[in-house]
Write an enzyme that holds these catalytic residues in place. Structure first.
Site, mmCIF file in Angstrom:
data_model
loop_
_atom_site.group_PDB
_atom_site.id
_atom_site.type_symbol
_atom_site.label_atom_id
_atom_site.label_comp_id
_atom_site.label_asym_id
_atom_site.label_seq_id
_atom_site.Cartn_x
_atom_site.Cartn_y
_atom_site.Cartn_z
ATOM 1 N N TRP A 1 0.894 -1.200 0.197
ATOM 2 C CA TRP A 1 0.334 -0.249 0.554
ATOM 3 C C TRP A 1 0.920 0.950 0.099
ATOM 4 O O TRP A 1 0.320 2.493 -0.275
ATOM 5 C CB TRP A 1 -0.862 0.550 1.064
ATOM 6 C CG TRP A 1 -0.132 0.082 2.747
ATOM 7 C CD1 TRP A 1 0.663 -0.656 3.113
ATOM 8 C CD2 TRP A 1 -0.674 0.901 3.819
ATOM 9 N NE1 TRP A 1 0.741 -0.048 3.955
ATOM 10 C CE2 TRP A 1 0.092 1.030 5.160
ATOM 11 C CE3 TRP A 1 -2.073 1.726 3.343
ATOM 12 C CZ2 TRP A 1 -0.727 1.751 5.992
ATOM 13 C CZ3 TRP A 1 -2.494 2.561 5.023
ATOM 14 C CH2 TRP A 1 -1.410 1.917 5.967
ATOM 15 N N ASP A 2 2.244 1.008 0.422
ATOM 16 C CA ASP A 2 3.089 3.002 -0.068
ATOM 17 C C ASP A 2 3.201 3.474 -1.170
ATOM 18 O O ASP A 2 3.201 4.412 -1.149
ATOM 19 C CB ASP A 2 4.624 1.629 0.339
ATOM 20 C CG ASP A 2 4.700 0.847 1.939
ATOM 21 O OD1 ASP A 2 4.166 -0.566 2.428
ATOM 22 O OD2 ASP A 2 5.840 0.900 2.399
ATOM 23 N N GLU B 1 0.676 -2.799 12.201
ATOM 24 C CA GLU B 1 1.103 -3.900 12.831
ATOM 25 C C GLU B 1 1.644 -4.510 13.765
ATOM 26 O O GLU B 1 1.841 -6.178 13.421
ATOM 27 C CB GLU B 1 2.281 -4.226 11.193
ATOM 28 C CG GLU B 1 1.705 -3.773 10.054
ATOM 29 C CD GLU B 1 2.292 -4.216 8.987
ATOM 30 O OE1 GLU B 1 3.669 -4.458 8.581
ATOM 31 O OE2 GLU B 1 2.374 -4.449 7.655
ATOM 32 N N LYS C 1 3.166 0.638 15.939
ATOM 33 C CA LYS C 1 4.000 1.203 15.598
ATOM 34 C C LYS C 1 4.011 2.223 14.236
ATOM 35 O O LYS C 1 5.090 2.411 13.754
ATOM 36 C CB LYS C 1 3.761 -0.710 14.688
ATOM 37 C CG LYS C 1 5.489 -0.681 13.437
ATOM 38 C CD LYS C 1 5.281 -1.923 12.553
ATOM 39 C CE LYS C 1 6.017 -2.300 11.330
ATOM 40 N NZ LYS C 1 6.022 -3.027 10.620
ATOM 41 N N GLN C 2 3.151 2.391 13.860
ATOM 42 C CA GLN C 2 2.197 3.132 13.252
ATOM 43 C C GLN C 2 0.935 3.806 13.309
ATOM 44 O O GLN C 2 -0.046 3.200 14.087
ATOM 45 C CB GLN C 2 2.839 3.015 11.851
ATOM 46 C CG GLN C 2 1.579 1.984 11.008
ATOM 47 C CD GLN C 2 2.518 0.918 10.024
ATOM 48 O OE1 GLN C 2 2.978 0.600 10.232
ATOM 49 N NE2 GLN C 2 2.423 1.409 8.539
#
Ligand code: BGC
Length: 732
Positions: A333-334, A475, A587-588
């Site tokens: 998805w980056d 994640e 994580k994000q």
């Protein structure tokens, strides 16, 4: 040496222990291929790679990877019998520079050999942006305190591998006095690659030439006598064609080589230079008052530009672009969420190519959905040549490589199937490309809506649809139920699909009828989507305004991250995989990411509440490199410019300073794309809708000026934001 510091990445010292990091930073490319900044003469431990878009080959466990092409960089230099190598002797003077304005990589050094001969050397290389099949390098050698024979050996080395896995089979080779060809084929995917090379030597005395017909390593040799202070220059020109882009790659490579003069440098340089000028006119960003940010931004944009497929709609950009072995060239998805907006708003033709890649690969996504018992198309978490899922199920543990860790992302990180439709809508709003939405976008919407509708589970007791056993953007948490981000995007995709189809029907009824019959779309199916969308569970607490990241998140162990500073490792390393899973550490951004992408779901109060709650619990420095740029944008939206700047610089330094210690694996492409978004949508405060755009700047205090460009509906704009006063808008 003169250079423009705001356009140049400079390495002032040779640092052998940082060589893999430097190779990534000094990657060059042209959207067709990318070559890491390995040294021409080689160095033990180097990762010499050239990756060509779309040239994947099979491997065990991770399914497929970009195949490291036969090495074109190789140039051995013998100085009066001594071989030039930075592994020996002494480096007396050294600079390496990448000129971001033109893609020229230069290395200048003075080297004293083990036997005491001192030589001045200069290397230059570029991958032509104007002529993407051509790459060229030049090496000039000047003995400083001796006279002697200088020998250049320029090979095409077919004995390359991907860290011990060999992809190429030799097909044939030719050698003549000044040129050679090497023709190879990947073992399983059977992509043929032809390389044709020519060595030209400019020297004051006669040049003696030889060619060595070594199997799979044909080499051209030139020798000449130099007096102290005299120089000789070797130019190695290499042409690449593959069976992906030409039916007869070898003939094409030979013909192309014949068309270029010897030496070819000047003939290639001017067109390359002006192609780069054109690129930068579409997208350059100026930051005054902060040179570190300025150079980091240009570096990030350069890395996106060298990886961007301009002529190929069957490839995407991998998470590590074409700059390293990391993630094996797979796209995540980056691309759509982090990198694509830069292209959508500056070079929409490139965005169109990247979105078309997903369209052409719908079959792979359908196969994945079918395999999992769902309808429609389930996009792979990791994607390569065919769009089938290529996420490895097992990888070695980060702390102990003898242990294997089960990777679940390919099974249950499903939000990517909404990210592609989302990116399509963003592209559509910015370009007004109705034809693309009708011809390609609508099918992607139908197929992903089908997936979401069939993946939803009805909870009879609670009277709602749910998405159980997923991984959201964060994640650190696996196997969770009702991740808010995933649920919100499932609903968004279903509702947007219905609206889009309604629009297609009105806009082009023939196309709508064709689509319906081709995809066997019935009114009952649309009704079903609408019903599912309406009843999807979304965990919003009216009292606090908080959205629980997933069911049970608030009951997990709370850890005061601030109390653990300063840290040098990620929270997953500190707590272990299971420990992180059981804690509230992210994580994000996840809910915050949702607030960025679907702002209408948040009012001012809930935006602030969620931002505060989750920001304090996010592993900003050592978690995912995808996070900081998004965090910066959201800080800007809340008027927290100084926090925004801190997050932004985390993203800006990710590769240049190798914050996570893994830049040697390749560029963090998503971080590079996020940097552009942080400038345009964060500090610049650009908002774009189908009706138009607005700008509401939030510059950090010490920035004197921010200038960025974007195109909207075919028109280009330059937004020039001085520190104070009204912004200036120019139509370019
Ligand atoms: C991130 C993902 C990302 C992937 C590839 C992971 O570490 O958590 O969001 O897609 O890296 O960059």
């Amino acid at each position: 040496m003169t250079f423009d510091p705001l356009w140049t990445i400079v390495e002032e010292r040779f640092q052998r222990d940082h060589q893999n990091h430097a190779e990534t930073i000094f990657t060059i490319g042209n959207g067709y291929l990318g070559t890491r900044g390995a040294l021409e003469e080689g160095l033990p431990g180097d990762r010499r790679t050239t990756f060509l878009h779309g040239v994947f080959d099979d491997i065990p466990v991770s399914f497929t990877e970009l195949a490291n092409a036969p090495d074109w960089l190789e140039l051995y230099i013998l100085l009066d019998g001594e071989r030039f190598s930075l592994a020996a002797g002494e480096v007396l003077d050294y600079t390496r520079q990448l000129d971001l304005r033109s893609g020229l990589l230069t290395r200048k050094l003075i080297w004293k050999s083990p036997q005491g001969r001192t030589t001045r050397l200069e290397f230059n290389r570029f991958a032509s942006l104007a002529d993407p099949h051509a790459v060229v390098l030049r090496a000039s050698v000047t003995p400083m305190d001796y006279a002697g024979l200088v020998e250049f050996r320029a090979g095409l080395n077919g004995e390359t591998d991907n860290e011990n896995f060999k992809h190429w089979q030799w097909l044939n080779q030719t050698t003549a006095s000044d040129r050679l060809t090497l023709n190879s084929r990947t073992r399983a995917s059977q992509v043929e690659l032809a390389q044709a090379a020519r060595l030209t030597i400019l020297a004051p005395a006669d040049v003696q030439r030889e060619s060595w017909d070594v199997h799979n390593h044909p080499t051209l040799v030139g020798r000449t006598q130099l007096q102290a202070g005299q120089s000789a220059t070797a130019e190695k020109l290499v042409i690449f064609y593959t069976s992906r882009d030409n039916r007869e790659p070898l003939t094409a490579a030979n013909t192309h080589l014949d068309q270029l003069p010897a030496p070819a440098w000047d003939a290639l340089w001017e067109p390359n230079r002006s192609a780069w000028d054109k690129e930068w006119q579409t997208c350059d960003v100026i930051i005054e008052g902060d040179d570190e940010a300025q150079i980091a931004v240009r570096f990030s944009l350069f890395q996106l530009l060298v990886a961007a497929p301009r002529k190929d709609e069957h490839v995407s950009i991998g998470a590590k672009t074409l700059s390293g072995f990391g993630y094996r060239g797979h796209a995540f998805w980056d691309t759509e969420v982090f990198m694509l907006p830069f292209f959508t708003y500056t070079q929409p033709e490139i965005a169109r190519n990247l979105l078309s890649y997903r369209f052409h690969n719908l079959e792979g996504a359908r196969k994945k959905a079918r395999g999992n018992g769902f309808n429609g198309a389930q996009f792979p978490w990791e994607s390569a040549a065919t769009g089938e899922e290529v996420t490895p199920s097992w990888v070695p543990h980060f702390a102990d490589r003898s242990k294997m860790v089960r990777i679940w992302t390919g099974d249950i990180e499903i939000h990517i199937s909404a990210m592609i439709p989302f990116a399509l809508c963003q592209y559509w709003a910015a370009t007004g490309d109705d034809a693309f939405m009708i011809d390609r976008g609508a099918e992607i919407f139908i197929e992903t809506a089908r997936f979401w509708s069939s993946r939803a589970e009805w909870n009879k007791q609670a009277g709602r649809y749910e998405f159980r056993d997923v991984i959201g953007p964060d994640e650190y948490h696996e196997h969770v139920d009702n991740n808010a981000f995933t649920n919100a995007f499932a609903r968004w995709t279903l509702q947007s699909a219905i609206r889009l189809l309604d629009w297609v029907e009105k806009k082009d009824s023939a196309a709508y009828a064709a689509l319906k019959s081709r995809l066997d779309l019935k009114p009952a199916e649309l009704r079903q989507w609408s019903q599912v969308a309406e009843l999807i569970y979304f965990p919003y607490d009216k009292e606090t305004g908080l959205i629980e990241q997933f069911e049970g998140y608030f009951a997990r162990r709370d850890i005061d991250l601030a109390a653990l500073e300063p840290r040098t490792e990620s929270m997953q390393v500190i707590l272990g995989i299971e420990g992180a899973n059981l804690a509230q550490i992210l994580k994000q951004p996840d809910v915050v990411m949702l607030a960025y992408m679907l702002p209408a779901l948040f009012d001012e109060r809930s935006l602030r509440a969620n931002y505060d709650y989750y920001t304090a619990r996010t592993d900003h420095t050592y978690g995912s490199s995808l996070g900081p740029s998004i965090q910066a944008i959201m800080s800007c939206k809340l008027g927290l410019q100084e926090d925004a700047y801190e997050h932004f610089m985390r993203a800006a330094r990710a590769d240049l300073r190798d914050v996570r210690g893994n830049a040697g694996d390749g560029i963090h492409g998503a971080s590079a794309g996020g940097i552009w978004q942080a400038l345009a949508f964060g500090f610049g405060g650009l908002t774009v809708t189908t009706d138009g755009w607005t700008v509401k700047p939030h510059l950090p205090k010490h920035w004197k000026r921010l200038v960025f460009r974007f195109t909207w509906r075919g028109k280009s704009y330059v937004i020039d934001l001085p520190e104070k006063g009204p912004f200036r808008l120019e139509e370019a």
